[in-house]
Every structure is written in structure tokens, then in C-alpha cells.
Design a protein around this motif. Structure first.
Motif, PDB file in Angstrom:
ATOM      1  N   LEU A 124      -6.306  60.797 100.951  1.00 54.29           N
ATOM      2  CA  LEU A 124      -5.712  62.114 101.204  1.00 54.29           C
ATOM      3  C   LEU A 124      -5.299  62.731  99.881  1.00 54.29           C
ATOM      4  N   ILE A 125      -5.700  63.969  99.658  1.00 52.82           N
ATOM      5  CA  ILE A 125      -5.155  64.765  98.552  1.00 52.82           C
ATOM      6  C   ILE A 125      -4.396  65.912  99.185  1.00 52.82           C
ATOM      7  N   ILE A 126      -3.127  66.021  98.835  1.00 46.96           N
ATOM      8  CA  ILE A 126      -2.273  67.023  99.475  1.00 46.96           C
ATOM      9  C   ILE A 126      -1.498  67.783  98.410  1.00 46.96           C
ATOM     10  N   CYS A 127      -1.426  69.093  98.580  1.00 48.75           N
ATOM     11  CA  CYS A 127      -0.751  69.951  97.603  1.00 48.75           C
ATOM     12  C   CYS A 127       0.051  70.997  98.364  1.00 48.75           C
ATOM     13  N   PRO A 128       1.280  70.660  98.763  1.00 50.28           N
ATOM     14  CA  PRO A 128       2.085  71.588  99.572  1.00 50.28           C
ATOM     15  C   PRO A 128       2.668  72.723  98.740  1.00 50.28           C
ATOM     16  N   VAL A 129       2.946  73.818  99.406  1.00 51.49           N
ATOM     17  CA  VAL A 129       3.558  74.958  98.733  1.00 51.49           C
ATOM     18  C   VAL A 129       5.056  74.735  98.531  1.00 51.49           C
ATOM     19  N   HIS A 130       5.703  74.076  99.493  1.00 50.20           N
ATOM     20  CA  HIS A 130       7.131  73.765  99.378  1.00 50.20           C
ATOM     21  C   HIS A 130       7.447  72.615 100.324  1.00 50.20           C
ATOM     22  N   GLN A 156       3.574  80.951  87.258  1.00 50.51           N
ATOM     23  CA  GLN A 156       5.023  80.747  87.380  1.00 50.51           C
ATOM     24  C   GLN A 156       5.434  80.096  88.700  1.00 50.51           C
ATOM     25  N   ARG A 157       4.495  79.437  89.339  1.00 50.29           N
ATOM     26  CA  ARG A 157       4.790  78.619  90.512  1.00 50.29           C
ATOM     27  C   ARG A 157       4.377  77.188  90.215  1.00 50.29           C
ATOM     28  N   TYR A 158       5.078  76.244  90.837  1.00 51.57           N
ATOM     29  CA  TYR A 158       4.856  74.838  90.549  1.00 51.57           C
ATOM     30  C   TYR A 158       4.265  74.146  91.781  1.00 51.57           C
ATOM     31  N   TYR A 159       3.328  73.240  91.506  1.00 51.54           N
ATOM     32  CA  TYR A 159       2.650  72.538  92.594  1.00 51.54           C
ATOM     33  C   TYR A 159       2.610  71.042  92.300  1.00 51.54           C
ATOM     34  N   GLU A 160       2.953  70.246  93.313  1.00 51.19           N
ATOM     35  CA  GLU A 160       2.804  68.803  93.237  1.00 51.19           C
ATOM     36  C   GLU A 160       1.507  68.426  93.939  1.00 51.19           C
ATOM     37  N   ILE A 161       0.649  67.724  93.233  1.00 49.20           N
ATOM     38  CA  ILE A 161      -0.617  67.262  93.798  1.00 49.20           C
ATOM     39  C   ILE A 161      -0.520  65.752  93.964  1.00 49.20           C
ATOM     40  N   LEU A 162      -0.652  65.279  95.207  1.00 51.56           N
ATOM     41  CA  LEU A 162      -0.577  63.851  95.494  1.00 51.56           C
ATOM     42  C   LEU A 162      -1.926  63.355  95.990  1.00 51.56           C
ATOM     43  N   HIS A 163      -2.422  62.300  95.368  1.00 49.11           N
ATOM     44  CA  HIS A 163      -3.643  61.635  95.796  1.00 49.11           C
ATOM     45  C   HIS A 163      -3.227  60.301  96.395  1.00 49.11           C
ATOM     46  N   LEU A 164      -3.514  60.110  97.682  1.00 44.34           N
ATOM     47  CA  LEU A 164      -2.978  58.986  98.446  1.00 44.34           C
ATOM     48  C   LEU A 164      -4.094  58.270  99.194  1.00 44.34           C
ATOM     49  N   SER A 165      -3.751  57.125  99.735  1.00 43.40           N
ATOM     50  CA  SER A 165      -4.697  56.388 100.568  1.00 43.40           C
ATOM     51  C   SER A 165      -3.931  55.558 101.586  1.00 43.40           C
ATOM     52  N   THR A 166      -4.539  55.349 102.741  1.00 43.14           N
ATOM     53  CA  THR A 166      -3.924  54.477 103.743  1.00 43.14           C
ATOM     54  C   THR A 166      -4.042  53.006 103.349  1.00 43.14           C
ATOM     55  N   THR A 167      -4.795  52.709 102.288  1.00 40.97           N
ATOM     56  CA  THR A 167      -4.946  51.320 101.842  1.00 40.97           C
ATOM     57  C   THR A 167      -4.318  51.059 100.482  1.00 40.97           C
ATOM     58  N   ALA A 168      -3.788  52.083  99.819  1.00 43.42           N
ATOM     59  CA  ALA A 168      -3.180  51.899  98.493  1.00 43.42           C
ATOM     60  C   ALA A 168      -1.843  51.169  98.628  1.00 43.42           C
ATOM     61  N   ASN A 169      -1.537  50.324  97.662  1.00 47.41           N
ATOM     62  CA  ASN A 169      -0.331  49.506  97.726  1.00 47.41           C
ATOM     63  C   ASN A 169       0.854  50.088  96.954  1.00 47.41           C
ATOM     64  N   SER A 170       0.609  51.028  96.051  1.00 49.24           N
ATOM     65  CA  SER A 170       1.706  51.601  95.259  1.00 49.24           C
ATOM     66  C   SER A 170       2.548  52.517  96.133  1.00 49.24           C
ATOM     67  N   PRO A 171       3.868  52.317  96.154  1.00 47.74           N
ATOM     68  CA  PRO A 171       4.720  53.149  97.013  1.00 47.74           C
ATOM     69  C   PRO A 171       4.823  54.579  96.499  1.00 47.74           C
ATOM     70  N   ILE A 172       5.127  55.477  97.413  1.00 44.85           N
ATOM     71  CA  ILE A 172       5.325  56.890  97.078  1.00 44.85           C
ATOM     72  C   ILE A 172       6.799  57.116  96.767  1.00 44.85           C
ATOM     73  N   SER A 173       7.088  57.726  95.626  1.00 50.75           N
ATOM     74  CA  SER A 173       8.466  58.061  95.290  1.00 50.75           C
ATOM     75  C   SER A 173       8.890  59.319  96.044  1.00 50.75           C
ATOM     76  N   GLN A 174      10.146  59.368  96.459  1.00 51.39           N
ATOM     77  CA  GLN A 174      10.626  60.530  97.214  1.00 51.39           C
ATOM     78  C   GLN A 174      10.712  61.789  96.359  1.00 51.39           C
ATOM     79  N   ILE A 175      10.801  61.635  95.044  1.00 52.26           N
ATOM     80  CA  ILE A 175      10.858  62.823  94.176  1.00 52.26           C
ATOM     81  C   ILE A 175       9.753  62.805  93.126  1.00 52.26           C
TER      82      ILE A 175
END
Length: 225
Positions: A124-130, A156-175
């Protein structure tokens, strides 16, 4: 048309070949079209729930990225449907992209995708607006692990792009963790803007995100003192 900085950053995250890429809430289809041209998948699926968008997109794709009807596999398909009802292929190497919509809507769409594909592993690659903090909490508690993350600024807008997987072992940080480089002024500006946002929020209870972002800010100040 040239990709925006945000879409180009998402495209750069895709550095392997997939059997299927699902470009969800695809709008004008610029990202998916770029992936078709790059031969990033056996098939790039454009998914949107607005019939007029899907019709116009299919016409544009047929004009600029035509393919022979005798092809065994089509390089692209357009699907006019609710992303939350998406049924992924049982094949390996599935990538879902959700970009350009709010974090609350991202959560609703992912809830549906997970329900309908509970036996399928996918990236999953996800890039939310907020609504990034709440989205990260949802992702952390629903099968996903981190492959990579990136913070970019565009107009002048900021975007977080997360590349994820249902099989990846590295945890996702809340911030976020790997995405921060607080030696960069734009990263500091985003952190300050985020802290100011949570400080402005009404209510008697302090939002849990505020303390997490403030801790990151304090650590950076200590490291540079």
C-alpha cells in the motif's frame, strides 16, 4: 502532463514490477498513466466512483495509451466503483495506491478493502491530505508494516507518503520516524505547523498527538543545543 512533485515522489517509490497496481481515487489518472508508460505492472487499474471521471479517463487512455484488443493481458483497465468494495487479485505482487484524499476517507476505504481481501497480502502506498496521526494509528493496528516513508512539500502544503505492506515487519510510528530530517527548514516548518494545529484544538483533554510531536521537537532542540 508533467507529474506534480507529490505524484512524482509516489511514482519514485515504485521501483519493482507488480502484477497489478490499483490507482484508487485516480481522478485524472496522471500517476497511473505514468506507471503504464514505465511498464510498472502487468496491469494498472484505475479506480474511481465518479462515472464522468471514469468515462473521460478511459477516452484519454484509449487516445494516448492504446493497446491491441488481441493482447492477452491489457496494460490498463478502468473500474467505476467504490474503492471500499475493491476485490484484489489473488496473485502475488499487488500494490494499492490511495492519494489525494483525506485521512478519514482513507480509513473508511481501507476498512472495506481489508474486509473484502482478508486473505490477500498486498503493498500500500498512501498519501493523505490530513488526519495523518489517526490514519497511522489505524494502519498500525491493521496488519500493515512500514517499507518506507517520506515527507515532501508542494505549493506550501505538506504531504506524508507511506509505503506499507501487510507482510512488512517494521512497525509504523504514530508520528513518523524515517521521514523526518529536522535539519531541513521545511521539515521544521511542518512540525511547528502540526504542533500549532493540535494546540488550537478545543476540548478539555489534550490530544495524544500533541505530546508526541512536542517530544520530537524537544529532542531536536536538545540534539542541536
Amino acid at each position: 502532463m508533467k507529474l506534480s512533485q507529490r505524484l512524482a515522489a509516489i511514482s519514485q517509490q515504485i521501483n519493482q514490477h507488480y502484477q497489478d497496481i490499483w490507482d484508487c481515487c485516480c481522478d485524472h489518472g496522471l500517476l497511473g498513466a505514468d506507471l503504464v508508460k514505465r511498464n510498472s505492472a502487468d496491469c494498472v487499474h484505475f479506480v474511481d466512483s465518479v462515472p464522468q471521471i471514469c468515462l473521460q479517463l478511459e477516452q484519454q487512455l484509449q487516445r494516448y495509451l492504446p493497446y491491441s484488443s488481441s493482447s492477452l493481458t491489457a496494460p490498463w483497465q478502468v473500474h467505476c466503483q467504490d474503492v471500499a468494495q475493491l476485490k484484489l487479485s489473488e496473485n502475488d505482487n499487488q500494490l494499492v495506491i490511495i492519494a489525494g484524499v483525506g485521512g478519514e476517507l482513507c480509513i473508511q476505504l481501507l476498512k472495506g478493502i481489508l474486509v473484502h481481501n482478508h486473505t490477500v497480502d498486498f503493498e500500500l502506498i498512501i498519501c493523505p491530505v490530513h488526519y495523518q496521526y489517526e490514519l497511522r494509528q489505524f494502519l498500525l493496528s491493521n496488519r500493515f508494516g512500514l517499507i518506507d516513508e517520506q515527507l515532501i512539500e508542494e505549493n506550501q502544503r505538506y504531504y506524508e507518503i507511506l509505503h506499507l505492506s501487510t507482510t512488512a515487519n517494521s512497525p509504523i510510528s504514530q508520528i513518523g520516524d524515517a521521514m523526518w530530517d529536522l535539519s531541513k527548514p521545511e521539515h521544521k516548518a511542518y512540525l511547528n505547523k502540526t504542533i500549532a494545529h493540535y494546540r488550537r484544538m478545543d476540548g478539555k483533554m489534550t490530544h495524544p498527538a500533541l505530546r508526541a510531536y512536542e517530544t520530537l521537537q524537544e529532542k531536536n532542540l536538545l540534539d542541536n543545543s
